[in-house]
Design a protein around this motif. Structure first.
Motif, PDB file in Angstrom:
ATOM      1  N   ASP A  83       0.838  -1.189   0.000  1.00  0.00           N
ATOM      2  CA  ASP A  83       0.000   0.000   0.000  1.00  0.00           C
ATOM      3  C   ASP A  83       0.880   1.249   0.000  1.00  0.00           C
ATOM      4  O   ASP A  83       1.975   1.230   0.543  1.00  0.00           O
ATOM      5  CB  ASP A  83      -0.863  -0.043   1.271  1.00  0.00           C
ATOM      6  N   HIS A  84       0.398   2.319  -0.608  1.00  0.00           N
ATOM      7  CA  HIS A  84       1.171   3.563  -0.599  1.00  0.00           C
ATOM      8  C   HIS A  84       1.091   4.236   0.767  1.00  0.00           C
ATOM      9  O   HIS A  84       0.003   4.390   1.311  1.00  0.00           O
ATOM     10  CB  HIS A  84       0.618   4.543  -1.645  1.00  0.00           C
ATOM     11  N   LYS A  85       2.221   4.656   1.301  1.00  0.00           N
ATOM     12  CA  LYS A  85       2.208   5.430   2.555  1.00  0.00           C
ATOM     13  C   LYS A  85       1.521   6.767   2.305  1.00  0.00           C
ATOM     14  O   LYS A  85       0.590   7.145   3.002  1.00  0.00           O
ATOM     15  CB  LYS A  85       3.632   5.686   3.046  1.00  0.00           C
ATOM     16  N   VAL A  86       2.020   7.487   1.342  1.00  0.00           N
ATOM     17  CA  VAL A  86       1.378   8.745   0.947  1.00  0.00           C
ATOM     18  C   VAL A  86       0.573   8.437  -0.322  1.00  0.00           C
ATOM     19  O   VAL A  86       1.150   8.057  -1.339  1.00  0.00           O
ATOM     20  CB  VAL A  86       2.400   9.860   0.649  1.00  0.00           C
ATOM     21  N   PRO A  87      -0.756   8.528  -0.252  1.00  0.00           N
ATOM     22  CA  PRO A  87      -1.555   8.184  -1.436  1.00  0.00           C
ATOM     23  C   PRO A  87      -1.169   9.022  -2.655  1.00  0.00           C
ATOM     24  O   PRO A  87      -0.743  10.167  -2.521  1.00  0.00           O
ATOM     25  CB  PRO A  87      -2.985   8.520  -0.994  1.00  0.00           C
ATOM     26  N   LEU A  88      -1.342   8.413  -3.816  1.00  0.00           N
ATOM     27  CA  LEU A  88      -0.996   9.113  -5.060  1.00  0.00           C
ATOM     28  C   LEU A  88      -1.728  10.434  -5.176  1.00  0.00           C
ATOM     29  O   LEU A  88      -1.188  11.428  -5.653  1.00  0.00           O
ATOM     30  CB  LEU A  88      -1.359   8.231  -6.263  1.00  0.00           C
ATOM     31  N   ILE A  89      -2.959  10.430  -4.721  1.00  0.00           N
ATOM     32  CA  ILE A  89      -3.799  11.622  -4.882  1.00  0.00           C
ATOM     33  C   ILE A  89      -3.263  12.790  -4.045  1.00  0.00           C
ATOM     34  O   ILE A  89      -3.523  13.945  -4.318  1.00  0.00           O
ATOM     35  CB  ILE A  89      -5.271  11.272  -4.554  1.00  0.00           C
ATOM     36  N   ARG A  90      -2.460  12.459  -3.000  1.00  0.00           N
ATOM     37  CA  ARG A  90      -1.825  13.519  -2.214  1.00  0.00           C
ATOM     38  C   ARG A  90      -0.347  13.659  -2.566  1.00  0.00           C
ATOM     39  O   ARG A  90       0.479  14.077  -1.759  1.00  0.00           O
ATOM     40  CB  ARG A  90      -2.011  13.252  -0.713  1.00  0.00           C
ATOM     41  N   GLY A  91      -0.013  13.241  -3.762  1.00  0.00           N
ATOM     42  CA  GLY A  91       1.350  13.482  -4.242  1.00  0.00           C
ATOM     43  C   GLY A  91       2.332  12.355  -3.974  1.00  0.00           C
ATOM     44  O   GLY A  91       3.521  12.506  -4.222  1.00  0.00           O
ATOM     45  N   GLY A  92       1.858  11.233  -3.445  1.00  0.00           N
ATOM     46  CA  GLY A  92       2.742  10.090  -3.218  1.00  0.00           C
ATOM     47  C   GLY A  92       3.213   9.498  -4.537  1.00  0.00           C
ATOM     48  O   GLY A  92       2.599   9.724  -5.575  1.00  0.00           O
TER      49      GLY A  92
END
Ligand SMILES: [Zn+2]
Length: 152
Positions: free
Chosen positions: A128-137
């Motif tokens: 899983d992404h730590k910082v979601p893509l939608i928030r710039g991860g």
């Protein structure tokens, strides 16, 4: 936002096959306002020449994170692009099995959120992404963590 900018913002653009690109172009329409207009299944079938165009459209939604809505409309199955938002999509495409193993080993097969131990085996944890893509991860290896199915 132009269609080119939108496509540039999609994760894993390598998954954007010719058929998917065609579908996206037709759902984008003139790009002036969203939700866009409903596009009929029969039109997409003709456009892509692919029997499984609906699978490609679902992949756009589930793997690339496009905000695609589908419903019965005007007597036919239809599709439209709700907004230019891009959600995280399905993560299984981005890490190799070897990378996942490395990731899960590094956290001792414990969920990074609740700490539950899952035992060995890739199935116990999800990447899983730590910082979601939608928030710039990003898809960088350092932005991944292992979490259990309940925390997913
Ligand atoms: Zn958990």
């Amino acid at each position: 936002m132009t269609l080119d900018e939108y496509i540039d913002a999609l994760p894993a653009r390598r998954l954007l096959s010719g058929a998917k690109r065609k579908i996206l172009v037709s759902l984008w329409g003139d790009g002036q306002s969203f939700p866009g207009t409903w596009v009929k299944s029969s039109y997409l079938l003709e456009l892509t020449g692919q029997k499984y165009f609906d699978r490609r459209a679902r992949e756009l939604r589930d793997e690339l994170g496009c905000d695609i809505e589908t419903r019965h409309y005007d007597g036919e199955h239809c599709w439209r692009l709700n907004s230019t938002k891009i959600s995280q999509g399905n993560t299984r495409q981005y890490l190799s099995e070897k990378q996942k193993k490395e990731l899960f080993n590094s956290c001792d097969y414990q969920c990074s959120i609740c700490g539950k131990e899952t035992g060995p085996g890739v199935r116990g944890l999800q990447a899983d992404h730590k910082v979601p893509l939608i928030r710039g991860g990003s898809h960088e290896f350092s932005n991944w963590q292992g979490i259990c199915n309940e925390c997913k």
